[in-house]
Design a protein around this motif. Structure first.
Motif, PDB file in Angstrom:
ATOM      1  N   THR A  76       0.846  -1.196   0.000  1.00  0.00           N
ATOM      2  CA  THR A  76       0.000   0.000   0.000  1.00  0.00           C
ATOM      3  C   THR A  76       0.882   1.247   0.000  1.00  0.00           C
ATOM      4  O   THR A  76       2.062   1.193   0.364  1.00  0.00           O
ATOM      5  CB  THR A  76      -0.901   0.031   1.251  1.00  0.00           C
ATOM      6  OG1 THR A  76      -0.075   0.093   2.411  1.00  0.00           O
ATOM      7  CG2 THR A  76      -1.832  -1.170   1.303  1.00  0.00           C
TER       8      THR A  76
ATOM      9  N   GLU B  82      -4.990  -0.967  -9.687  1.00  0.00           N
ATOM     10  CA  GLU B  82      -6.432  -1.101  -9.450  1.00  0.00           C
ATOM     11  C   GLU B  82      -7.249  -0.329 -10.485  1.00  0.00           C
ATOM     12  O   GLU B  82      -8.240  -0.831 -10.997  1.00  0.00           O
ATOM     13  CB  GLU B  82      -6.824  -0.574  -8.061  1.00  0.00           C
ATOM     14  CG  GLU B  82      -6.235  -1.336  -6.910  1.00  0.00           C
ATOM     15  CD  GLU B  82      -5.112  -0.571  -6.229  1.00  0.00           C
ATOM     16  OE1 GLU B  82      -4.979  -0.681  -5.020  1.00  0.00           O
ATOM     17  OE2 GLU B  82      -4.364   0.130  -6.922  1.00  0.00           O
TER      18      GLU B  82
ATOM     19  N   GLU C  65      -3.667   1.126  -3.724  1.00  0.00           N
ATOM     20  CA  GLU C  65      -4.521   2.018  -2.934  1.00  0.00           C
ATOM     21  C   GLU C  65      -5.013   1.323  -1.665  1.00  0.00           C
ATOM     22  O   GLU C  65      -5.071   1.926  -0.604  1.00  0.00           O
ATOM     23  CB  GLU C  65      -5.736   2.464  -3.762  1.00  0.00           C
ATOM     24  CG  GLU C  65      -5.401   3.305  -4.979  1.00  0.00           C
ATOM     25  CD  GLU C  65      -4.877   4.671  -4.619  1.00  0.00           C
ATOM     26  OE1 GLU C  65      -5.315   5.228  -3.593  1.00  0.00           O
ATOM     27  OE2 GLU C  65      -4.019   5.177  -5.352  1.00  0.00           O
ATOM     28  N   GLN C  66      -5.395   0.064  -1.796  1.00  0.00           N
ATOM     29  CA  GLN C  66      -5.950  -0.706  -0.685  1.00  0.00           C
ATOM     30  C   GLN C  66      -5.033  -1.879  -0.372  1.00  0.00           C
ATOM     31  O   GLN C  66      -4.304  -2.344  -1.241  1.00  0.00           O
ATOM     32  CB  GLN C  66      -7.329  -1.272  -1.069  1.00  0.00           C
ATOM     33  CG  GLN C  66      -8.338  -0.246  -1.494  1.00  0.00           C
ATOM     34  CD  GLN C  66      -8.757   0.659  -0.358  1.00  0.00           C
ATOM     35  OE1 GLN C  66      -8.922   0.217   0.774  1.00  0.00           O
ATOM     36  NE2 GLN C  66      -8.938   1.927  -0.648  1.00  0.00           N
ATOM     37  N   LYS C  67      -5.129  -2.380   0.858  1.00  0.00           N
ATOM     38  CA  LYS C  67      -4.319  -3.547   1.167  1.00  0.00           C
ATOM     39  C   LYS C  67      -4.980  -4.793   0.581  1.00  0.00           C
ATOM     40  O   LYS C  67      -6.187  -4.820   0.335  1.00  0.00           O
ATOM     41  CB  LYS C  67      -4.032  -3.667   2.644  1.00  0.00           C
ATOM     42  CG  LYS C  67      -5.114  -4.120   3.530  1.00  0.00           C
ATOM     43  CD  LYS C  67      -4.604  -4.116   4.973  1.00  0.00           C
ATOM     44  CE  LYS C  67      -5.380  -5.091   5.791  1.00  0.00           C
ATOM     45  NZ  LYS C  67      -4.922  -5.193   7.140  1.00  0.00           N
TER      46      LYS C  67
ATOM     47  N   SER D  26      -6.551  -8.352   0.435  1.00  0.00           N
ATOM     48  CA  SER D  26      -7.367  -9.184   1.315  1.00  0.00           C
ATOM     49  C   SER D  26      -7.244 -10.632   0.852  1.00  0.00           C
ATOM     50  O   SER D  26      -6.864 -10.903  -0.276  1.00  0.00           O
ATOM     51  CB  SER D  26      -8.841  -8.779   1.218  1.00  0.00           C
ATOM     52  OG  SER D  26      -9.009  -7.435   1.554  1.00  0.00           O
TER      53      SER D  26
ATOM     54  N   ILE E 245      -7.544  -7.832  -4.492  1.00  0.00           N
ATOM     55  CA  ILE E 245      -7.643  -6.418  -4.161  1.00  0.00           C
ATOM     56  C   ILE E 245      -9.065  -5.975  -4.482  1.00  0.00           C
ATOM     57  O   ILE E 245      -9.678  -6.472  -5.429  1.00  0.00           O
ATOM     58  CB  ILE E 245      -6.611  -5.526  -4.902  1.00  0.00           C
ATOM     59  CG1 ILE E 245      -6.578  -5.806  -6.385  1.00  0.00           C
ATOM     60  CG2 ILE E 245      -5.251  -5.647  -4.290  1.00  0.00           C
ATOM     61  CD1 ILE E 245      -5.691  -4.863  -7.171  1.00  0.00           C
ATOM     62  N   LYS E 246      -9.564  -5.075  -3.669  1.00  0.00           N
ATOM     63  CA  LYS E 246     -10.902  -4.524  -3.873  1.00  0.00           C
ATOM     64  C   LYS E 246     -10.738  -3.083  -4.309  1.00  0.00           C
ATOM     65  O   LYS E 246      -9.926  -2.345  -3.759  1.00  0.00           O
ATOM     66  CB  LYS E 246     -11.713  -4.589  -2.584  1.00  0.00           C
ATOM     67  CG  LYS E 246     -11.999  -5.997  -2.127  1.00  0.00           C
ATOM     68  CD  LYS E 246     -12.789  -5.995  -0.840  1.00  0.00           C
ATOM     69  CE  LYS E 246     -13.017  -7.407  -0.357  1.00  0.00           C
ATOM     70  NZ  LYS E 246     -13.768  -7.458   0.894  1.00  0.00           N
ATOM     71  N   TYR E 247     -11.529  -2.720  -5.309  1.00  0.00           N
ATOM     72  CA  TYR E 247     -11.504  -1.343  -5.794  1.00  0.00           C
ATOM     73  C   TYR E 247     -12.877  -1.024  -6.360  1.00  0.00           C
ATOM     74  O   TYR E 247     -13.368  -1.739  -7.245  1.00  0.00           O
ATOM     75  CB  TYR E 247     -10.418  -1.177  -6.864  1.00  0.00           C
ATOM     76  CG  TYR E 247     -10.235   0.238  -7.343  1.00  0.00           C
ATOM     77  CD1 TYR E 247      -9.598   1.184  -6.547  1.00  0.00           C
ATOM     78  CD2 TYR E 247     -10.715   0.640  -8.584  1.00  0.00           C
ATOM     79  CE1 TYR E 247      -9.436   2.489  -6.983  1.00  0.00           C
ATOM     80  CE2 TYR E 247     -10.559   1.934  -9.022  1.00  0.00           C
ATOM     81  CZ  TYR E 247      -9.916   2.860  -8.222  1.00  0.00           C
ATOM     82  OH  TYR E 247      -9.753   4.159  -8.654  1.00  0.00           O
TER      83      TYR E 247
ATOM     84  N   GLU F 295       0.520  -5.486   4.906  1.00  0.00           N
ATOM     85  CA  GLU F 295       0.342  -4.628   3.732  1.00  0.00           C
ATOM     86  C   GLU F 295       1.470  -4.794   2.714  1.00  0.00           C
ATOM     87  O   GLU F 295       1.732  -3.903   1.914  1.00  0.00           O
ATOM     88  CB  GLU F 295       0.254  -3.170   4.176  1.00  0.00           C
ATOM     89  CG  GLU F 295      -0.962  -2.900   5.047  1.00  0.00           C
ATOM     90  CD  GLU F 295      -1.126  -1.436   5.405  1.00  0.00           C
ATOM     91  OE1 GLU F 295      -0.782  -0.563   4.599  1.00  0.00           O
ATOM     92  OE2 GLU F 295      -1.612  -1.168   6.521  1.00  0.00           O
TER      93      GLU F 295
END
Length: 135
Positions: free
Chosen positions: A9, A52, A90-92, A94, A102-104, A125
């Motif tokens: 991240t 992402e 942008e996001q850690k 999961s 990754i979620k975006y 991270e």
């Protein structure tokens, strides 16, 4: 930091690594263009941004297909030159059903479909993968 892909991240990068160590910073699009060149002259320490966003705007399946195509083209060069590539997220990452994602913007992107099964968690991270994404 390990040779290969280092996914982390922005916050982790800022807290743990000095950006001055990395010669070149670029978007994922610029990185793919470099990998596509026949006469590759790529710095061996690169920071890449926008993974992402690229997946979101190209669509999950198409984005993964495109990334794999270009990452495949770079395997020999990056491996032979002991490249260290930081992918800044942008996001850690999961873990869902045992697989890193990754979620975006309400979408989920399976990372083993891009980076292969060598993708391993080092810290909460920070993840790493071989440059040979097919291993």
């Amino acid at each position: 930091m390990l040779k290969g892909y280092n996914l982390m991240t922005k916050i982790y990068n800022k807290e743990n690594y000095l950006d001055e160590e990395f010669v070149e910073k670029m978007s994922i699009i610029q990185f793919m263009k470099l990998l596509d060149k026949k006469d590759k002259r790529i710095e061996t320490q690169i920071e890449v941004y926008g993974l992402e966003e690229f997946l979101y705007y190209t669509g999950k399946e198409e984005g993964i297909k495109i990334l794999k195509k270009y990452f495949d083209k770079g395997i020999d060069y990056l491996s032979n030159n002991f490249a260290i590539i930081k992918i800044i997220l942008e996001q850690k990452i999961s873990v869902w059903n045992g697989k890193p994602i990754i979620k975006y913007k309400n979408e989920e992107y399976p990372l083993t479909n891009i980076f292969g099964t060598s993708l391993k968690q080092q810290e909460s991270e920070f993840w790493t993968a071989n440059t040979n994404i097919n291993s």
